[in-house]
Design a protein around this motif. Structure first.
Motif, PDB file in Angstrom:
ATOM      1  N   LEU A  78       0.811  -1.219   0.000  1.00 46.36           N
ATOM      2  CA  LEU A  78       0.000   0.000   0.000  1.00 46.36           C
ATOM      3  C   LEU A  78       0.851   1.278   0.000  1.00 46.36           C
ATOM      4  O   LEU A  78       0.306   2.380  -0.078  1.00 46.36           O
ATOM      5  N   HIS A  79       2.159   1.145   0.090  1.00 50.40           N
ATOM      6  CA  HIS A  79       3.020   2.322   0.229  1.00 50.40           C
ATOM      7  C   HIS A  79       2.876   3.304  -0.935  1.00 50.40           C
ATOM      8  O   HIS A  79       2.770   4.513  -0.721  1.00 50.40           O
ATOM      9  N   LYS A  80       2.885   2.797  -2.139  1.00 50.70           N
ATOM     10  CA  LYS A  80       2.782   3.687  -3.294  1.00 50.70           C
ATOM     11  C   LYS A  80       1.455   4.450  -3.277  1.00 50.70           C
ATOM     12  O   LYS A  80       1.424   5.682  -3.388  1.00 50.70           O
ATOM     13  N   GLU A  81       0.371   3.726  -3.126  1.00 48.28           N
ATOM     14  CA  GLU A  81      -0.972   4.337  -3.128  1.00 48.28           C
ATOM     15  C   GLU A  81      -1.101   5.389  -2.033  1.00 48.28           C
ATOM     16  O   GLU A  81      -1.583   6.506  -2.266  1.00 48.28           O
ATOM     17  N   ASN A  82      -0.673   5.069  -0.824  1.00 47.61           N
ATOM     18  CA  ASN A  82      -0.799   5.994   0.305  1.00 47.61           C
ATOM     19  C   ASN A  82       0.126   7.202   0.156  1.00 47.61           C
ATOM     20  O   ASN A  82      -0.249   8.326   0.503  1.00 47.61           O
ATOM     21  N   THR A  83       1.323   6.978  -0.373  1.00 47.79           N
ATOM     22  CA  THR A  83       2.265   8.079  -0.598  1.00 47.79           C
ATOM     23  C   THR A  83       1.731   9.058  -1.634  1.00 47.79           C
ATOM     24  O   THR A  83       1.754  10.285  -1.422  1.00 47.79           O
ATOM     25  N   LEU A  84       1.248   8.541  -2.747  1.00 48.95           N
ATOM     26  CA  LEU A  84       0.723   9.412  -3.803  1.00 48.95           C
ATOM     27  C   LEU A  84      -0.472  10.215  -3.314  1.00 48.95           C
ATOM     28  O   LEU A  84      -0.633  11.388  -3.673  1.00 48.95           O
ATOM     29  N   LEU A  85      -1.298   9.598  -2.476  1.00 46.99           N
ATOM     30  CA  LEU A  85      -2.454  10.290  -1.913  1.00 46.99           C
ATOM     31  C   LEU A  85      -2.020  11.531  -1.142  1.00 46.99           C
ATOM     32  O   LEU A  85      -2.588  12.622  -1.312  1.00 46.99           O
ATOM     33  N   CYS A  86      -0.995  11.389  -0.325  1.00 45.64           N
ATOM     34  CA  CYS A  86      -0.517  12.515   0.477  1.00 45.64           C
ATOM     35  C   CYS A  86       0.220  13.553  -0.366  1.00 45.64           C
ATOM     36  O   CYS A  86       0.026  14.758  -0.200  1.00 45.64           O
ATOM     37  N   LEU A  87       1.064  13.085  -1.273  1.00 43.52           N
ATOM     38  CA  LEU A  87       1.817  14.013  -2.123  1.00 43.52           C
ATOM     39  C   LEU A  87       0.892  14.871  -2.974  1.00 43.52           C
ATOM     40  O   LEU A  87       1.138  16.062  -3.173  1.00 43.52           O
ATOM     41  N   GLU A  88      -0.169  14.274  -3.478  1.00 47.48           N
ATOM     42  CA  GLU A  88      -1.149  15.015  -4.287  1.00 47.48           C
ATOM     43  C   GLU A  88      -1.749  16.176  -3.509  1.00 47.48           C
ATOM     44  O   GLU A  88      -2.136  17.189  -4.075  1.00 47.48           O
ATOM     45  N   ASN A  89      -1.805  16.003  -2.179  1.00 53.49           N
ATOM     46  CA  ASN A  89      -2.365  17.044  -1.324  1.00 53.49           C
ATOM     47  C   ASN A  89      -1.294  17.957  -0.729  1.00 53.49           C
ATOM     48  O   ASN A  89      -1.580  18.743   0.174  1.00 53.49           O
ATOM     49  N   GLY A  90      -0.058  17.829  -1.249  1.00 54.13           N
ATOM     50  CA  GLY A  90       1.009  18.719  -0.818  1.00 54.13           C
ATOM     51  C   GLY A  90       1.568  18.424   0.557  1.00 54.13           C
ATOM     52  O   GLY A  90       2.204  19.294   1.168  1.00 54.13           O
ATOM     53  N   ILE A  91       1.360  17.195   1.044  1.00 54.73           N
ATOM     54  CA  ILE A  91       1.841  16.816   2.371  1.00 54.73           C
ATOM     55  C   ILE A  91       3.169  16.071   2.250  1.00 54.73           C
ATOM     56  O   ILE A  91       3.297  15.145   1.451  1.00 54.73           O
ATOM     57  N   ALA A  92       4.141  16.469   3.045  1.00 56.65           N
ATOM     58  CA  ALA A  92       5.435  15.789   3.063  1.00 56.65           C
ATOM     59  C   ALA A  92       5.252  14.363   3.572  1.00 56.65           C
ATOM     60  O   ALA A  92       4.439  14.115   4.471  1.00 56.65           O
ATOM     61  N   VAL A  93       6.020  13.421   3.017  1.00 60.56           N
ATOM     62  CA  VAL A  93       5.830  12.005   3.337  1.00 60.56           C
ATOM     63  C   VAL A  93       7.123  11.347   3.778  1.00 60.56           C
ATOM     64  O   VAL A  93       8.152  11.425   3.099  1.00 60.56           O
ATOM     65  N   LEU A  94       7.042  10.688   4.933  1.00 60.67           N
ATOM     66  CA  LEU A  94       8.084   9.784   5.416  1.00 60.67           C
ATOM     67  C   LEU A  94       7.473   8.386   5.341  1.00 60.67           C
ATOM     68  O   LEU A  94       6.612   8.042   6.149  1.00 60.67           O
ATOM     69  N   CYS A  95       7.893   7.607   4.340  1.00 62.13           N
ATOM     70  CA  CYS A  95       7.260   6.312   4.068  1.00 62.13           C
ATOM     71  C   CYS A  95       8.144   5.177   4.560  1.00 62.13           C
ATOM     72  O   CYS A  95       9.316   5.085   4.191  1.00 62.13           O
ATOM     73  N   GLU A  96       7.563   4.294   5.345  1.00 61.41           N
ATOM     74  CA  GLU A  96       8.304   3.170   5.914  1.00 61.41           C
ATOM     75  C   GLU A  96       8.930   2.313   4.821  1.00 61.41           C
ATOM     76  O   GLU A  96       8.422   2.221   3.712  1.00 61.41           O
ATOM     77  N   LYS A  97      10.046   1.665   5.160  1.00 56.95           N
ATOM     78  CA  LYS A  97      10.721   0.775   4.212  1.00 56.95           C
ATOM     79  C   LYS A  97       9.946  -0.541   4.109  1.00 56.95           C
ATOM     80  O   LYS A  97       9.234  -0.902   5.045  1.00 56.95           O
ATOM     81  N   PRO A  98      10.067  -1.285   3.010  1.00 61.82           N
ATOM     82  CA  PRO A  98      10.630  -0.832   1.743  1.00 61.82           C
ATOM     83  C   PRO A  98       9.748   0.268   1.154  1.00 61.82           C
ATOM     84  O   PRO A  98       8.536   0.265   1.349  1.00 61.82           O
ATOM     85  N   PHE A  99      10.371   1.190   0.439  1.00 60.10           N
ATOM     86  CA  PHE A  99       9.667   2.346  -0.111  1.00 60.10           C
ATOM     87  C   PHE A  99       8.400   1.910  -0.846  1.00 60.10           C
ATOM     88  O   PHE A  99       7.355   2.535  -0.722  1.00 60.10           O
ATOM     89  N   ALA A 100       8.503   0.843  -1.629  1.00 59.87           N
ATOM     90  CA  ALA A 100       7.351   0.309  -2.357  1.00 59.87           C
ATOM     91  C   ALA A 100       7.676  -1.128  -2.758  1.00 59.87           C
ATOM     92  O   ALA A 100       8.660  -1.704  -2.302  1.00 59.87           O
ATOM     93  N   MET A 101       6.854  -1.709  -3.629  1.00 57.35           N
ATOM     94  CA  MET A 101       6.999  -3.123  -3.980  1.00 57.35           C
ATOM     95  C   MET A 101       8.061  -3.381  -5.037  1.00 57.35           C
ATOM     96  O   MET A 101       8.615  -4.466  -5.120  1.00 57.35           O
ATOM     97  N   ASN A 102       8.347  -2.371  -5.866  1.00 54.95           N
ATOM     98  CA  ASN A 102       9.330  -2.548  -6.932  1.00 54.95           C
ATOM     99  C   ASN A 102       9.832  -1.188  -7.406  1.00 54.95           C
ATOM    100  O   ASN A 102       9.326  -0.142  -6.989  1.00 54.95           O
ATOM    101  N   ALA A 103      10.804  -1.220  -8.298  1.00 55.40           N
ATOM    102  CA  ALA A 103      11.446   0.020  -8.762  1.00 55.40           C
ATOM    103  C   ALA A 103      10.487   0.924  -9.522  1.00 55.40           C
ATOM    104  O   ALA A 103      10.564   2.153  -9.413  1.00 55.40           O
ATOM    105  N   ASP A 104       9.573   0.348 -10.287  1.00 57.42           N
ATOM    106  CA  ASP A 104       8.611   1.167 -11.029  1.00 57.42           C
ATOM    107  C   ASP A 104       7.751   1.991 -10.086  1.00 57.42           C
ATOM    108  O   ASP A 104       7.481   3.175 -10.336  1.00 57.42           O
ATOM    109  N   GLU A 105       7.301   1.378  -8.992  1.00 58.63           N
ATOM    110  CA  GLU A 105       6.481   2.104  -8.025  1.00 58.63           C
ATOM    111  C   GLU A 105       7.287   3.216  -7.355  1.00 58.63           C
ATOM    112  O   GLU A 105       6.789   4.331  -7.167  1.00 58.63           O
ATOM    113  N   VAL A 106       8.519   2.922  -6.997  1.00 61.40           N
ATOM    114  CA  VAL A 106       9.375   3.931  -6.364  1.00 61.40           C
ATOM    115  C   VAL A 106       9.624   5.099  -7.316  1.00 61.40           C
ATOM    116  O   VAL A 106       9.547   6.270  -6.916  1.00 61.40           O
ATOM    117  N   ASP A 107       9.899   4.813  -8.566  1.00 62.61           N
ATOM    118  CA  ASP A 107      10.113   5.871  -9.565  1.00 62.61           C
ATOM    119  C   ASP A 107       8.879   6.762  -9.679  1.00 62.61           C
ATOM    120  O   ASP A 107       8.994   7.990  -9.805  1.00 62.61           O
TER     121      ASP A 107
END
Length: 324
Positions: A78-107
């Motif tokens: 859920l890291h990618k989905e939750n991170t994008l939700l916050c970023l879209e609203n201009g909120i800074a994000v500290l996302c627990e490791k692993p950043f996401a499931m794969n390199a495409d999601e992290v990019d």
């Protein structure tokens, strides 16, 4: 004087409790909002840690204009989905490791942070712990000569339970993403990208990896021997063999620990860093400083390093034929 940073937490499992505990030790912050899929759980967490708001959905927290920063502590998938939700609203994000499931999601996450000009950082707390920064400094200075071998392990035993996040393959469960990331981090942060990787794994009946043994090759003599397992407890040490001595981070190396140095000709000495907290406050302080300074990327846990880390995890997964 500086502005109080209003924090939010999305996902209220065990690690969120640790984060909230250490957040209390940091000056100039307030736990403003917490969000779970359960209102009852959110209320209980908010009451325990004195949060102002408790939400029964992540969207409501992300839409709260009073939130400055969010710690994402949901399952890996859920890291990618939750991170994008916050970023879209201009909120800074500290996302627990692993950043996401794969390199495409992290990019994708990094691209959105750059587009929105918002601070984003992977919460790999080990990088910010004083004992680990000390070891990095000693290795960089080659105080005990060139690093020629690393051994790092992380293992614990828990009875298999497919309903647990730790074992649930669809959520990124298994040893590699959950705890194997730490030995891999130790190798990348000290030796860099390997030239060649060998890996083998064992599996639970649901297809999640129960253990993973890896060897990273750097040159004709420099290697890293790395291991993660959910089948048994291991020492949890990171041992750096240098030409003129050995630097060992005692178990568990990924968390607040001591460091034992054994020079080639001399007595072993153990250094105690006198930790007073669980250890999450160090990454919180670093993140807060960057947020107050208007920075959008950490100068320690850089985007480049997070991308290198997830790409290495992807490479190991390919070698052991692990698909999510």
């Amino acid at each position: 004087m500086y502005k109080t940073i209003n924090w939010g937490i999305i996902g209220l499992g065990n690690i969120a409790h640790k984060f909230a505990t250490d957040l209390r030790t940091v000056k100039g912050v307030k736990l403003y909002g917490v969000a779970s899929r359960s209102q009852e759980k959110a209320n209980a967490f908010a009451s325990k840690y004195n949060a102002t708001k408790a939400y029964d959905n992540y969207e409501a927290l992300a839409n709260d204009p009073n939130i400055d920063a969010v710690y994402i502590a949901t399952p890996h998938a859920l890291h990618k989905e939750n991170t994008l939700l916050c970023l879209e609203n201009g909120i800074a994000v500290l996302c627990e490791k692993p950043f996401a499931m794969n390199a495409d999601e992290v990019d994708n996450m990094i691209a959105k942070a750059k587009e929105k000009k918002v601070l984003l950082m992977e919460a790999l707390w080990t990088y910010f712990l004083p004992h680990y920064q000390f070891v990095l400094s000693e290795l960089k200075k080659e105080t005990y000569g060139k690093l020629i071998k690393l051994e790092a392990d992380f293992g614990f035993y828990r009875a298999f339970d497919n309903t647990s996040r730790v074992f649930n393959k669809s959520l990124g469960g298994g040893s590699l993403l959950d705890i194997g990331i730490y030995p891999i981090f130790a190798a990348l942060s000290t030796l860099g990208n390997p030239k060649h990787i060998e890996a083998k794994a064992t599996y639970f009946e649901n297809g999640a990896d129960s253990s993973c043994d890896m060897v990273f090759y750097y040159d004709s003599i420099t290697k890293a021997y790395l291991k993660s397992t959910l089948l048994k407890a291991t020492p949890g040490e990171a041992i750096f063999y240098c030409k003129k001595g050995i630097i060992k981070i005692n178990g568990g190396f990924h968390s607040p620990s001591t460091v034992t140095i054994t020079p080639k000709h001399g007595k072993a000495e153990t250094i105690d860093f006198n930790y007073k907290t669980i250890g999450y406050n160090y990454e919180i302080i670093h993140f807060n400083e960057h947020l107050r300074q208007g920075k959008t990327e950490s100068d320690i846990m850089t985007f480049e390093f997070s991308q290198q880390l997830i790409k290495t995890l992807d490479n190991v997964r390919r070698i052991i034929n692990l698909d999510y």
